[in-house]
Design a protein around this motif. Sequence first.
Motif, PDB file in Angstrom:
ATOM      1  N   ALA A   6       0.763  -1.410  -0.101  1.00 37.02           N
ATOM      2  CA  ALA A   6      -0.021   0.040  -0.005  1.00 37.02           C
ATOM      3  C   ALA A   6       0.885   1.296  -0.026  1.00 37.02           C
ATOM      4  N   VAL A   9       2.239   6.911   3.218  1.00 43.43           N
ATOM      5  CA  VAL A   9       1.923   8.446   2.985  1.00 43.43           C
ATOM      6  C   VAL A   9       2.779   9.271   3.277  1.00 43.43           C
ATOM      7  N   LEU A 121      -7.248   7.719   5.939  1.00 46.30           N
ATOM      8  CA  LEU A 121      -6.423   7.086   5.135  1.00 46.30           C
ATOM      9  C   LEU A 121      -6.776   5.614   4.903  1.00 46.30           C
ATOM     10  N   THR A 125      -2.597   1.210   4.923  1.00 45.89           N
ATOM     11  CA  THR A 125      -1.326   2.149   4.903  1.00 45.89           C
ATOM     12  C   THR A 125      -0.439   1.534   5.916  1.00 45.89           C
ATOM     13  N   LEU A 128       3.879   6.404   7.778  1.00 44.40           N
ATOM     14  CA  LEU A 128       3.626   7.733   7.776  1.00 44.40           C
ATOM     15  C   LEU A 128       5.209   8.438   7.459  1.00 44.40           C
ATOM     16  N   ARG A 147      -3.691   5.684  14.571  1.00 41.40           N
ATOM     17  CA  ARG A 147      -3.868   4.212  13.644  1.00 41.40           C
ATOM     18  C   ARG A 147      -2.857   3.308  14.290  1.00 41.40           C
ATOM     19  N   TRP A 151       6.038   6.091  12.004  1.00 40.44           N
ATOM     20  CA  TRP A 151       6.037   7.059  11.313  1.00 40.44           C
ATOM     21  C   TRP A 151       7.654   7.618  11.469  1.00 40.44           C
ATOM     22  N   CYS A 411       8.112   0.625   6.206  1.00 42.35           N
ATOM     23  CA  CYS A 411       6.939  -0.124   5.852  1.00 42.35           C
ATOM     24  C   CYS A 411       6.726  -1.354   5.704  1.00 42.35           C
TER      25      CYS A 411
END
Length: 415
Positions: A6, A9, A121, A125, A128, A147, A151, A411
């Motif tokens: 995905a 962000v 979002l 996801t 971030l 969430r 990040w 990620c």
Amino acid sequence: MTGKAAPLVVVVKGWPRLSETFIAQELVALEQAGHDLALWSLRFPTDTRRHPLHDRLKAPVRYLPEYLHQEPARVWRGWRAARRLPGFGAAYRIWRADYRRGRSRNRARRFGQACVLATELPAATPALYAHFLHTPSSVARYAAVMRGLPWAFSAHAKDIWTTPDWELREKLSAEPAGASFGATCTAFGAAHLRDLAEDPARVSLIYHGLDLSRFPAPPDRPARLPGAPLHLLSVGRLVEKKGFDRLIAALSLLPRELDWRWTHIGGGELKAALAEAARAAGIAARIDWRGACDQPQVIAAMRAADLFVLPSRIAADGDRDGLPNVLMEAASQKLPILSTPVSAIPEFIETGTHGLLVPDRPEDLAAAIADLAADPPRMARMADAAYYRLVHEFDMDPGIARLSARLHALCGTGR
């Protein structure tokens, strides 16, 4: 791991922005490196022009409510939905602690934007990533906590030097909900952040560098004769830290026999005040205020100029430049450089070798301009040395490779 991940962000303060080509360059390079991105901007664009680089980005761009009162229904929906998220309570407590130490409408707006972001979002996801360690990182942090996502951030200049140390420490800490890692683009900034971090390894020094494929080869500059007209060029926002008030004062001190013109490219809040200062000094007729320009126009101006001048200084609120990309852009066109030894500028320009760095006092700037105007061979030697250093030490690719690896790990798509 198989299948397409995905989108990562990316939270930015505004998109697109002419003054932030380093962000556009990075994001386009990350897409070319295989990253799937989705941009979320805290503000709508204000520039009327775009760089060609902006059009190369494939990622979708969405805009959060710039001011909460402008989209009350969307903010209300976001807040109601966010309250049902498992991390809302923790995010709210972090925000309340932040707000108590720095009460402002901006801090209140950050939480409202985070509620909208967290609830809009996609479910899958992975993480971030925020550009700038102040407002964008706060919004990303609160939304990530809501969430339960990791990040990271990229820090640059103003965000490092005008954000309170307590806030930097907490964003750099493992708890509560600090960044998984942070990247910054100068050794000067990295040293400051590492001093504040529990674990200095959380901060990576990653120079932006320059994607030389976007720039033409430097022009064949004809030998300039002493006494010939001198065309000065500056590119930068008309704000205090760029030091253009000092440069205008310096220009008024130049010898009468020196035939010079100064072109300035960039917008900014001090335009009227600086134009009035030039009129009062009797030099307005020698100045060309071009305003905001796109990248091809900037490069054309660099190819036509004789000397690039960036008189950076430390502003009253502590704001200062990092390593301005315009210095590397000037070097890409073998345009001689005059600047100041502020912040990370000496990391690229060794004075007397790759350019000249002098104090930002008007008399020092004026003396340097006059000396360089009288010695064209010296200017050419320094321009050649800066170009060589740019090509061999400040190419974009090594930094993008390091950042790409850290983002894949963030990620869970490690390569």
